[in-house]
Design a protein around this motif. Structure first.
Motif, short mmCIF file in Angstrom:
data_model
loop_
_atom_site.label_atom_id
_atom_site.label_comp_id
_atom_site.label_asym_id
_atom_site.label_seq_id
_atom_site.Cartn_x
_atom_site.Cartn_y
_atom_site.Cartn_z
N UNK A 236 -12.69 -17.85 -41.97
CA UNK A 236 -11.83 -18.31 -40.88
C UNK A 236 -12.44 -19.38 -40.00
N UNK A 237 -13.77 -19.54 -40.07
CA UNK A 237 -14.44 -20.55 -39.25
C UNK A 237 -13.99 -21.96 -39.64
N UNK A 238 -13.63 -22.15 -40.91
CA UNK A 238 -13.14 -23.47 -41.34
C UNK A 238 -11.90 -23.86 -40.56
N UNK A 239 -11.02 -22.89 -40.32
CA UNK A 239 -9.81 -23.17 -39.55
C UNK A 239 -10.14 -23.42 -38.08
N UNK A 240 -11.15 -22.71 -37.56
CA UNK A 240 -11.56 -22.93 -36.17
C UNK A 240 -12.11 -24.34 -35.98
N UNK A 241 -12.88 -24.82 -36.95
CA UNK A 241 -13.40 -26.18 -36.88
C UNK A 241 -12.26 -27.19 -36.94
N UNK A 242 -11.32 -26.95 -37.83
CA UNK A 242 -10.17 -27.85 -37.97
C UNK A 242 -9.33 -27.88 -36.70
N UNK A 243 -9.16 -26.72 -36.08
CA UNK A 243 -8.36 -26.64 -34.85
C UNK A 243 -8.99 -27.45 -33.73
N UNK A 244 -10.30 -27.54 -33.74
CA UNK A 244 -11.01 -28.32 -32.71
C UNK A 244 -11.25 -29.76 -33.14
N UNK A 245 -10.68 -30.14 -34.28
CA UNK A 245 -10.80 -31.50 -34.82
C UNK A 245 -12.27 -31.89 -35.04
#
Length: 348
Positions: A267-276
């Motif tokens: 899920x960290x990949x999505x967190x990184x993407x959410x923060x651009x």
């Protein structure tokens, strides 16, 4: 007692997990073969004082799967495997232990090629090679793979910088390198030569002193990484550093480093993407070392290695482009690319 091999149960999708023991030599190791769909499995040997067998199994299986994906993306004609020797490399490692490890690898009859990783040197691997022809990364062969790993990470970092900042000129870019082992320090040298402003952290003072004296690097405490104002984060130590809490604090706009399994959870990949924050999947960018090892397995030269480094950078550019177009994370894009390769080469 001599060498004893025991097959252990493993999760679905893995081909084999073997416990190798030789009490006389002090060997207790795990060898995991994740996939041979694209060729014999290949991956390094790590020596580490794991707190438990469960920790060692979790590490070797995660690393073996990563090698399948890494070898596939680099187009090496190899599957994925990994091994770990349980013990402290500074106190427990002996030529006798490494020879016993070589016998364990040889018993797998060419389904797994081994090379050096954390805690294992080309000289150590040479001891293993006296017992098996499936030990590579030798000084007399392709040599230490670390410089090739560092070169691949550096090339990919520049591709990422061009995508994120509009230019691959690193002059004045604040880059934090976590971990100054063979690969991390070599990467730091390349970044320094490219004009980057370096911040470094490591658990060994000698490495920090060398980075400060030779590379004009600022020193950061290991627990203060995510308090730094930086442009690029290059994790080059052990895995799991990027947690959701860490990502919430991270100031970098680009993550590109040599460490395996940098994401603590998927899920960290999505967190990184959410923060651009652009994340370049570790198993893609750190493939330089296994490219070097593969050249030894396949009997190829430096031109072959460089061509595959070029392929890595092309794949990174494609991932970044598709991630934007498809509104998905780079991890999802990279995983889908590998899964397609494996499906096309797996018998029905």
């Amino acid at each position: 007692m001599g060498l004893k091999l025991t097959d252990l149960d493993t999760e679905p999708g893995f081909e084999r997990l073997v416990l190798a023991e030789d009490r006389d030599a002090g060997l207790r190791a795990l060898i995991c073969i994740h996939s041979t769909a694209l060729g014999p499995a290949a991956g390094g040997c790590r020596m580490w004082p794991y707190a438990s067998d469960a920790d060692a199994i979790a590490d070797v299986t995660r690393l073996a799967r990563g090698m399948t994906f890494k070898n596939a993306m680099a187009g090496l004609g190899l599957g994925g495997g990994k091994s770990v020797i349980i013990g402290d490399a500074r106190k427990d490692k002996t030529p006798q232990l490494m020879r016993a490890y070589g016998r364990a690898v040889d018993a797998l009859k060419g389904t797994y090629y081994t090379a050096e990783d954390v805690g294992i040197s080309p000289e150590d691997m040479a001891h293993a090679a006296t017992e098996t022809r499936y030990a590579v990364g030798l000084s007399a062969g392709s040599g230490d793979p670390s410089p090739w790993t560092a070169e691949g990470v550096f090339r990919c970092l520049k591709v990422g910088a061009r995508d994120v900042f509009g230019s691959d000129d690193l002059t004045g870019r604040r880059v934090l390198v976590q971990g100054l082992g063979h690969v991390g320090f070599a990467l730091a040298e390349k970044l320094h030569d490219a004009g980057a402003t370096l911040i470094v952290t490591d658990i060994h003072d000698t490495a920090l002193d060398a980075a400060r004296d030779r590379l004009d690097a600022a020193i950061c405490a290991p627990d203060a990484i995510f308090d730094q104002q930086i442009d690029i984060f290059a994790p080059c130590a052990l895995g799991g550093v990027l947690t959701e809490d860490a990502v919430a604090r991270l100031t970098a706009r680009l993550v590109c480093g040599a460490a395996n399994n940098q994401l603590a959870t998927p899920g960290v990949a999505d967190a990184l993407r959410a923060r651009q924050i652009a994340y370049l999947p570790d198993y893609v960018v750190n493939a330089g070392g296994i490219i070097s090892v593969a050249s030894e397995i396949h009997g190829q030269d430096d031109d072959w290695r460089r061509a595959r480094l070029d392929k890595i950078t092309d794949r990174v550019a494609e991932m970044l482009r598709r991630a934007r177009q498809e509104d998905r994370s780079t991890v999802q894009i990279a995983d889908a690319m590998v899964e397609r390769m494996l499906a096309e080469n797996t018998p029905a």
